[in-house]
Design a protein around this motif. Structure first.
Motif, PDB file in Angstrom:
ATOM      1  N   THR A 334       0.827  -1.206   0.000  1.00 36.07           N
ATOM      2  CA  THR A 334       0.000   0.000   0.000  1.00 36.07           C
ATOM      3  C   THR A 334       0.863   1.259   0.000  1.00 36.07           C
ATOM      4  OG1 THR A 334      -1.841  -1.088   1.144  1.00 36.07           O
ATOM      5  CG2 THR A 334      -1.732   1.310   1.280  1.00 36.07           C
ATOM      6  N   GLN A 335       1.780   1.344   0.943  1.00 35.76           N
ATOM      7  CA  GLN A 335       2.596   2.546   1.070  1.00 35.76           C
ATOM      8  C   GLN A 335       3.477   2.772  -0.158  1.00 35.76           C
ATOM      9  OE1 GLN A 335       4.539   1.740   4.851  1.00 35.76           O
ATOM     10  NE2 GLN A 335       3.055   2.996   5.951  1.00 35.76           N
ATOM     11  N   ASN A 336       4.140   1.716  -0.609  1.00 35.15           N
ATOM     12  CA  ASN A 336       5.053   1.863  -1.733  1.00 35.15           C
ATOM     13  C   ASN A 336       4.318   1.947  -3.067  1.00 35.15           C
ATOM     14  OD1 ASN A 336       8.095   1.555  -0.820  1.00 35.15           O
ATOM     15  ND2 ASN A 336       6.855   0.240   0.502  1.00 35.15           N
ATOM     16  N   ASP A 376      -3.082   1.692   8.672  1.00 33.18           N
ATOM     17  CA  ASP A 376      -2.498   1.930   9.994  1.00 33.18           C
ATOM     18  C   ASP A 376      -2.761   0.757  10.939  1.00 33.18           C
ATOM     19  OD1 ASP A 376      -1.631   4.435   9.185  1.00 33.18           O
ATOM     20  OD2 ASP A 376      -3.434   5.440   9.879  1.00 33.18           O
TER      21      ASP A 376
END
Length: 398
Positions: A334-336, A376
């Motif tokens: 998700t973040q990358n 999160d």
């Protein structure tokens, strides 16, 4: 109690036929993905092609008329579709989540029934789980039940044959899962999905007005707690593979564009954009992140397959460690992935923002889909395991 398992594909020729269909569909989806993203609405022609391909019965055991593939195969195909069209990957993957629902929540007889009926009638499944939406109620009525209310985020709602639906019954803890034909009287598919991404997933709402449901259409939990809560693991690993596919597709689109269209910046003192030191830096960073994301996702997918094969023998610890692996992969992807689908414009340049290319769809689709549940909480679960050795509590999201 033995679990109905999906054996490996029986012959090399069958595996070859599946690969051929996937190759064909990937090419077809890619050819129209940009235009269909603009249009939104229902991808009817593409849904029909999935029906024709026999891939809707991919995970159904051969003894029930299916192709007998495993989750690793289904998710590999899902990832390939996501590289070119994440809406079709979404619909395809939710098909298998639907097909697997009676296996997880129902009795062996219910699983066998819905497997065989799906294979026989080539059913397309709609997802009506959305646990945050508790507006759909289940009320006893004689020998059966009545369903009333509205359920939102029902992916694949338009043109589906059957709905796997979470309902709330007074006096019963948690949810009761119903399997309902979409053409039954009292069911109204709203067709109201109009979001910035995943525009052809038909993830709108469905209204239920005094819909009759037979007692055997309510899934009866069977087996141990670890396996009965395993559908959320299947859902989360499905999302992870789609997210990864989107990021991979964005990377390949950018790479093709950079090599053929991007111009060297005047101050770079090189003749080709492919020699620009900053462009090379960006591609190196993206490639490293994608490699790590792929390895994490492949590891988690393999653990899901191993857990699925254990079935009712799955232990709480095995399920928990599988959930941690999925959370790790999903958070990283998700973040990358969000960073990558933004960074591709740094290596392509201003002209790549032309609407005709549709490169923005990668970020829009990923941003929309990754909001399904907060990343999160996945990171927190991993942290709680890393620090305190506490495994995630099974629920609809872990």
């Amino acid at each position: 109690m033995p679990l109905l398992t999906s054996p490996q594909l029986q012959t090399d020729s069958q595996a070859h036929a599946i690969d051929a269909w996937v190759d064909t569909l990937v090419d077809e989806f890619a050819a129209t993905a940009v235009e269909r993203d603009r249009q939104g609405g229902t991808a009817q022609a593409e849904r029909d092609r999935l029906r024709q391909s026999n891939l809707l019965k991919l995970l159904i055991p051969t003894q029930h008329g299916g192709l007998g593939a495993d989750w690793e195969t289904a998710l590999r195909i899902t990832r390939r579709f996501a590289q070119v069209d994440s809406s079709m990957a979404h619909l395809f993957s939710y098909q298998h989540l639907g097909v697997a629902t009676p296996q997880v929540y129902g009795t062996p007889d219910q699983a066998a029934h819905y497997y065989s009926q799906t294979a026989q009638h080539n059913w397309f499944w709609c997802n009506g789980f959305n646990p945050l939406d508790r507006r759909v109620t289940l009320t006893p009525d004689g020998a059966g039940f009545r369903i009333n209310g509205t359920k939102s985020f029902c992916s694949g709602s338009v043109d589906a044959d059957v709905i796997a639906l979470s309902t709330v019954q007074e006096g019963v803890e948690g949810f009761r899962i119903a399997i309902v034909p979409t053409q039954r009287e009292g069911i109204e598919v709203q067709g109201d999905w109009n979001n910035m991404g995943q525009r052809q997933t038909d993830s709108g709402s469905i209204r239920f007005s005094n819909v009759w449901v037979a007692a055997d259409e309510i899934l009866a939990p069977s087996g141990n707690e670890a396996f009965r809560t395993f559908r959320s693991c299947l859902t989360q690993i499905t999302f992870t593979n789609i997210y990864l596919g989107v990021a991979q597709g964005a990377f390949e689109a950018a790479r093709s564009y950079t090599r053929s269209q991007t111009r060297a910046w005047p101050g770079s003192k090189v003749e080709s954009a492919t020699e620009d030191p900053y462009i090379l830096q960006h591609y190196g960073e993206m490639a490293i992140a994608l490699e790590a994301a792929t390895l994490l996702t492949d590891r988690a997918t393999a653990l899901v397959q191993a857990a699925w094969e254990k079935g009712y023998d799955l232990t709480a610890e095995e399920r928990g460690k599988c959930a941690v692996a999925i959370a790790t992969a999903k958070a990283f992807v998700t973040q990358n992935g969000l960073a990558l689908t933004n960074k591709i414009f740094d290596v392509m340049g201003t002209r790549a923002t032309t609407a005709d290319y549709g490169f923005d769809r990668y970020w829009r689709n990923l941003r929309t889909f990754t909001l399904h549940d907060p990343v999160d909480y996945k990171i927190r679960s991993v942290g709680n395991w890393a620090l305190n050795r506490e495994l995630p509590t099974p629920d609809f999201y872990s």
